[in-house]
Design an enzyme around this catalytic site. Structure first.
Site, PDB file in Angstrom:
ATOM      1  N   SER A  43      52.631  24.471  58.696  1.00  0.00           N
ATOM      2  CA  SER A  43      51.720  24.009  59.748  1.00  0.00           C
ATOM      3  C   SER A  43      51.189  25.116  60.647  1.00  0.00           C
ATOM      4  O   SER A  43      50.168  24.943  61.296  1.00  0.00           O
ATOM      5  CB  SER A  43      52.385  22.939  60.612  1.00  0.00           C
ATOM      6  OG  SER A  43      53.368  23.514  61.436  1.00  0.00           O
ATOM      7  N   LYS A  81      54.206  25.000  67.503  1.00  0.00           N
ATOM      8  CA  LYS A  81      52.749  24.777  67.526  1.00  0.00           C
ATOM      9  C   LYS A  81      52.146  25.689  68.588  1.00  0.00           C
ATOM     10  O   LYS A  81      52.836  26.292  69.396  1.00  0.00           O
ATOM     11  CB  LYS A  81      52.408  23.320  67.877  1.00  0.00           C
ATOM     12  CG  LYS A  81      53.021  22.277  66.981  1.00  0.00           C
ATOM     13  CD  LYS A  81      52.461  22.278  65.594  1.00  0.00           C
ATOM     14  CE  LYS A  81      53.152  21.192  64.762  1.00  0.00           C
ATOM     15  NZ  LYS A  81      53.184  21.472  63.367  1.00  0.00           N
TER      16      LYS A  81
END
Length: 186
Positions: A43, A81
């Site tokens: 990700s 993230k």
């Protein structure tokens, strides 16, 4: 002979003190200052690769575009993230251009490679209000996105991240050690 036993005991106690103090310092640093985390998944590609080991600072002030590790709001895992929206920010994506507070940002860190030649956009159009029914990121909350937008489960899916859920900021990547097995998390 008695002197040798006493000397040996003193030396042994000296070593034990060093070991105990070292253990306390190491555990204290890991608990309060920094910790190693193993990245799992794609990700955050190309910034981080699967199995990269990163050092997370637990004392950093969080700024826009920092990469943070936080407790997932949907499962018992740590995620990594990129912070896109800070408290008070408006966030919008339009034609693959990120706008924060009306200002366009070039996102050089985003993976723009795709296997599908018909893929028009890497990130779908959205506003914060469309996704989360919020005009601005509320106080104590953060809007995060993965760098590999086509393969990232992020604030577009699970909403905002609470300041209390943040474990720390990724500071250093230890590529040569990425085959070691440490604490996991994506």
């Amino acid at each position: 002979m008695q002197e040798e036993k006493t000397s040996f005991k003193k030396e042994l106690l000296s070593y034990l003190k060093i070991i105990v103090i070292t253990a306390i310092v190491v555990l204290g640093c890991k608990q309060f200052l920094f910790a190693p985390i193993k990245v799992q998944g794609a990700s955050m590609y190309p910034t981080y690769h699967d199995k990269d080991i990163i050092i997370v600072s637990k004392m950093s002030k969080i700024d826009r575009f920092d990469q943070i590790v936080f407790q997932s709001p949907t499962e018992d895992e740590l995620y990594i993230k990129r912070v896109i929206g800070l408290p008070g920010d408006t966030v919008e994506m339009k034609d693959d251009v990120l706008y924060v507070n009306g200002k366009a940002y070039k996102e050089d860190y985003v993976n723009r490679q795709t296997d599908d030649p018909n893929q028009l956009r890497i990130t779908e159009n959205f506003t914060l209000e469309q996704l989360l029914k919020e005009k601005k990121v509320p106080e104590g909350m953060y809007f995060v996105l993965g760098d590999n937008r086509l393969k990232s489960y992020d604030s577009r899916h699970y909403g905002l991240i609470s300041e209390d859920a943040i474990y720390g900021e990724a500071k250093v990547t230890l590529y040569p050690f990425s085959n070691f097995h440490l604490a996991s998390k994506e």
